[in-house]
Design a protein around this motif. Structure first.
Motif, PDB file in Angstrom:
ATOM      1  N   VAL A  68      33.228  36.787  40.351  1.00  0.00           N
ATOM      2  CA  VAL A  68      33.115  35.377  39.840  1.00  0.00           C
ATOM      3  C   VAL A  68      34.430  35.169  39.316  1.00  0.00           C
ATOM      4  O   VAL A  68      35.285  35.970  38.749  1.00  0.00           O
ATOM      5  N   VAL A  69      35.024  34.156  39.998  1.00  0.00           N
ATOM      6  CA  VAL A  69      36.464  33.665  39.972  1.00  0.00           C
ATOM      7  C   VAL A  69      36.132  32.379  38.900  1.00  0.00           C
ATOM      8  O   VAL A  69      35.593  31.447  39.160  1.00  0.00           O
ATOM      9  N   LEU A  70      36.858  32.633  37.587  1.00  0.00           N
ATOM     10  CA  LEU A  70      36.909  31.479  36.664  1.00  0.00           C
ATOM     11  C   LEU A  70      38.003  30.383  36.810  1.00  0.00           C
ATOM     12  O   LEU A  70      39.014  30.663  37.471  1.00  0.00           O
ATOM     13  N   ALA A  71      37.619  29.088  36.356  1.00  0.00           N
ATOM     14  CA  ALA A  71      38.615  28.196  36.596  1.00  0.00           C
ATOM     15  C   ALA A  71      39.984  28.394  36.112  1.00  0.00           C
ATOM     16  O   ALA A  71      40.919  27.831  36.697  1.00  0.00           O
ATOM     17  N   ASP A  72      40.092  29.370  35.145  1.00  0.00           N
ATOM     18  CA  ASP A  72      41.466  29.796  34.610  1.00  0.00           C
ATOM     19  C   ASP A  72      42.097  30.862  35.416  1.00  0.00           C
ATOM     20  O   ASP A  72      43.365  31.392  34.758  1.00  0.00           O
ATOM     21  N   HIS A  73      41.511  31.053  36.562  1.00  0.00           N
ATOM     22  CA  HIS A  73      42.078  31.988  37.292  1.00  0.00           C
ATOM     23  C   HIS A  73      41.918  33.419  37.008  1.00  0.00           C
ATOM     24  O   HIS A  73      42.496  34.321  37.877  1.00  0.00           O
ATOM     25  N   ARG A  74      41.046  33.924  35.907  1.00  0.00           N
ATOM     26  CA  ARG A  74      40.561  35.181  36.222  1.00  0.00           C
ATOM     27  C   ARG A  74      39.585  35.506  37.177  1.00  0.00           C
ATOM     28  O   ARG A  74      38.969  34.618  37.448  1.00  0.00           O
ATOM     29  N   ALA A  75      39.531  36.863  37.228  1.00  0.00           N
ATOM     30  CA  ALA A  75      38.518  37.150  38.527  1.00  0.00           C
ATOM     31  C   ALA A  75      37.702  38.478  37.763  1.00  0.00           C
ATOM     32  O   ALA A  75      38.341  39.149  37.257  1.00  0.00           O
ATOM     33  N   VAL A  76      36.342  38.218  37.897  1.00  0.00           N
ATOM     34  CA  VAL A  76      35.783  39.317  37.337  1.00  0.00           C
ATOM     35  C   VAL A  76      35.174  39.931  38.507  1.00  0.00           C
ATOM     36  O   VAL A  76      34.196  39.223  39.055  1.00  0.00           O
ATOM     37  N   LEU A  77      35.069  41.282  38.495  1.00  0.00           N
ATOM     38  CA  LEU A  77      34.349  42.190  39.471  1.00  0.00           C
ATOM     39  C   LEU A  77      32.992  42.183  38.455  1.00  0.00           C
ATOM     40  O   LEU A  77      32.952  43.094  37.811  1.00  0.00           O
ATOM     41  N   TRP A  78      31.976  41.601  38.957  1.00  0.00           N
ATOM     42  CA  TRP A  78      30.700  41.241  38.431  1.00  0.00           C
ATOM     43  C   TRP A  78      30.002  42.601  38.684  1.00  0.00           C
ATOM     44  O   TRP A  78      29.682  43.519  37.697  1.00  0.00           O
ATOM     45  N   LYS A  79      29.535  42.570  39.846  1.00  0.00           N
ATOM     46  CA  LYS A  79      28.543  43.769  39.936  1.00  0.00           C
ATOM     47  C   LYS A  79      28.582  44.112  41.655  1.00  0.00           C
ATOM     48  O   LYS A  79      28.974  43.440  42.426  1.00  0.00           O
ATOM     49  N   ARG A  80      28.086  45.302  42.039  1.00  0.00           N
ATOM     50  CA  ARG A  80      27.815  45.545  43.335  1.00  0.00           C
ATOM     51  C   ARG A  80      26.542  46.503  43.588  1.00  0.00           C
ATOM     52  O   ARG A  80      26.089  47.157  42.436  1.00  0.00           O
ATOM     53  N   PHE A  81      26.256  46.529  44.924  1.00  0.00           N
ATOM     54  CA  PHE A  81      25.069  47.310  45.320  1.00  0.00           C
ATOM     55  C   PHE A  81      25.515  48.609  45.531  1.00  0.00           C
ATOM     56  O   PHE A  81      26.374  49.013  46.171  1.00  0.00           O
ATOM     57  N   THR A  82      24.919  49.732  44.679  1.00  0.00           N
ATOM     58  CA  THR A  82      25.342  50.981  44.731  1.00  0.00           C
ATOM     59  C   THR A  82      24.188  51.715  43.958  1.00  0.00           C
ATOM     60  O   THR A  82      23.529  51.250  43.012  1.00  0.00           O
ATOM     61  N   ASP A 118      43.511  39.183  35.346  1.00  0.00           N
ATOM     62  CA  ASP A 118      44.209  37.987  35.319  1.00  0.00           C
ATOM     63  C   ASP A 118      44.542  37.523  36.467  1.00  0.00           C
ATOM     64  O   ASP A 118      44.499  38.096  37.711  1.00  0.00           O
ATOM     65  N   ALA A 119      45.148  36.273  36.514  1.00  0.00           N
ATOM     66  CA  ALA A 119      45.707  35.430  37.788  1.00  0.00           C
ATOM     67  C   ALA A 119      46.420  36.357  38.640  1.00  0.00           C
ATOM     68  O   ALA A 119      46.612  36.126  40.021  1.00  0.00           O
TER      69      ALA A 119
END
Length: 126
Positions: A68-82, A118-119
């Motif tokens: 999920v990339v937030l409007a403030d340019h932070r990127a979150v590795l949310w989840k993955r299939f594993t 962060d960005a």
């Protein structure tokens, strides 16, 4: 996110936004906020719903890693299939919500990680 894309030139990245009909946007946003809350990450998601304005979901690869990339340019590795077991700071979690099952009854086929960058691509701790 830009650094990740450049580092993986042979991997597909698909950006989904509110116009995407693949999944109901608000349900995905609610699941993301709830799963981050359970992992005690990004507390502001629960207190302020405006975070979703301008946020996009990005799928990385064929067995997608969900970002999920937030409007403030932070990127979150949310989840993955594993099949990997949860470790401290992560948890087994449901895949993206569907039209027929709620998150409570879903099979926990993903690993929620909630790693925030962060960005500039540096991991944010805390």
């Amino acid at each position: 996110m830009t650094q990740r894309v450049k580092a993986e030139p042979h991997t597909s990245f698909i950006v989904h936004d509110r116009a995407d009909v693949r999944m109901p946007y608000l349900k995905i946003a609610a699941q993301f906020a709830a799963q981050m809350h359970r992992m005690k990450k990004l507390a502001e998601l629960k207190s302020d719903g405006s975070w979703a304005n301008g946020a996009v979901l990005v799928d990385e690869g064929d067995m997608p890693v969900d970002w999920v990339v937030l409007a403030d340019h932070r990127a979150v590795l949310w989840k993955r299939f594993t099949d990997d077991a949860a470790t401290p700071g992560t948890m087994r979690c449901a895949s993206e919500p569907d039209f027929f099952n709620d998150d409570v009854n879903a099979v926990l086929i993903d690993l929620c990680e909630g790693i925030v960058y962060d960005a500039d691509g540096k991991e944010i701790h805390g």
